[in-house]
Design a protein around this motif. Structure first.
Motif, short mmCIF file in Angstrom:
data_model
loop_
_atom_site.label_atom_id
_atom_site.label_comp_id
_atom_site.label_asym_id
_atom_site.label_seq_id
_atom_site.Cartn_x
_atom_site.Cartn_y
_atom_site.Cartn_z
N TRP A 159 -6.66 -9.85 4.46
CA TRP A 159 -5.88 -10.19 5.65
C TRP A 159 -4.49 -10.70 5.27
N LEU A 160 -4.37 -11.50 4.25
CA LEU A 160 -3.06 -12.00 3.81
C LEU A 160 -2.19 -10.86 3.32
N THR A 161 -2.77 -9.94 2.56
CA THR A 161 -2.01 -8.78 2.08
C THR A 161 -1.59 -7.90 3.25
N GLY A 162 -2.47 -7.72 4.21
CA GLY A 162 -2.13 -6.95 5.40
C GLY A 162 -1.01 -7.58 6.21
N ALA A 163 -1.04 -8.90 6.32
CA ALA A 163 0.02 -9.60 7.04
C ALA A 163 1.36 -9.43 6.34
N ALA A 164 1.36 -9.51 5.01
CA ALA A 164 2.60 -9.30 4.26
C ALA A 164 3.11 -7.87 4.45
N ALA A 165 2.21 -6.88 4.42
CA ALA A 165 2.60 -5.49 4.62
C ALA A 165 3.16 -5.28 6.03
N PHE A 166 2.54 -5.93 7.03
CA PHE A 166 3.04 -5.84 8.39
C PHE A 166 4.45 -6.41 8.49
N LEU A 167 4.71 -7.54 7.86
CA LEU A 167 6.04 -8.14 7.90
C LEU A 167 7.08 -7.26 7.21
N VAL A 168 6.70 -6.59 6.12
CA VAL A 168 7.61 -5.65 5.46
C VAL A 168 7.94 -4.50 6.41
N ALA A 169 6.94 -3.93 7.05
CA ALA A 169 7.16 -2.82 7.98
C ALA A 169 8.00 -3.26 9.17
N LEU A 170 7.75 -4.44 9.70
CA LEU A 170 8.50 -4.95 10.84
C LEU A 170 9.97 -5.17 10.47
N ALA A 171 10.22 -5.77 9.32
CA ALA A 171 11.60 -5.99 8.87
C ALA A 171 12.33 -4.66 8.66
N THR A 172 11.64 -3.67 8.12
CA THR A 172 12.24 -2.36 7.92
C THR A 172 12.57 -1.71 9.27
N PHE A 173 11.67 -1.80 10.22
CA PHE A 173 11.90 -1.24 11.55
C PHE A 173 13.07 -1.92 12.25
N ILE A 174 13.14 -3.23 12.17
CA ILE A 174 14.24 -3.95 12.81
C ILE A 174 15.57 -3.59 12.15
N THR A 175 15.57 -3.46 10.83
CA THR A 175 16.79 -3.05 10.13
C THR A 175 17.22 -1.67 10.58
N ARG A 176 16.26 -0.77 10.76
CA ARG A 176 16.59 0.59 11.22
C ARG A 176 17.18 0.55 12.62
N LEU A 177 16.63 -0.26 13.50
CA LEU A 177 17.19 -0.38 14.85
C LEU A 177 18.60 -0.96 14.81
#
Length: 131
Positions: free
Chosen positions: A57-75
């Protein structure tokens, strides 16, 4: 390749995919460092209280935050987002750059001695064709 200072288009607008990938790499490195430090410490101190699946779960949360930051940067790399940010005072500032004359050289600052770019079309990236 000639070194020059391009004016007019922020690089994150001209190369949005590269901007997003740089953000993803930065956050992946930060997440890897965090996980490599946090997991052993949490196992040592809280291992008796946490379920065995907490590492996943901790690794998944970190992966989710990486994906979210990448998506926000793209926007934020979209031209419309850059216009909005400029309207509220958080723009890149390229719209305020002075016009330059080709053949001149920058005389101070970190780019001293570099040729000044003349007026030219805004930088475009081949990966923007899909928009």
């Amino acid at each position: 390749m000639a070194k020059h200072i391009a004016t007019g288009t922020p690089t994150q607008v001209a190369h949005p995919v590269k901007t997003s990938l740089r953000t993803a790499v930065a956050y992946l490195v930060a997440a890897a460092i965090f996980l490599s430090a946090a997991i052993p410490l949490m196992q040592e101190h809280l291992g008796d209280y946490l379920p065995e699946s907490w590492v996943v779960w901790l690794t998944g949360a970190a992966a989710f935050l990486v994906a979210l930051a990448t998506f926000i940067t793209r926007l934020m790399a979209l031209a419309q987002a850059q216009d909005f940010l400029a309207n509220i005072g958080l723009g890149t500032g390229v719209e305020n750059e002075p016009e330059t004359i080709a053949g001149e050289f920058i005389t101070d600052g970190p780019y001293e001695g570099f040729p000044v770019a003349g007026p030219h079309e805004p930088t475009r990236s081949p990966d923007r064709d899909w928009q």
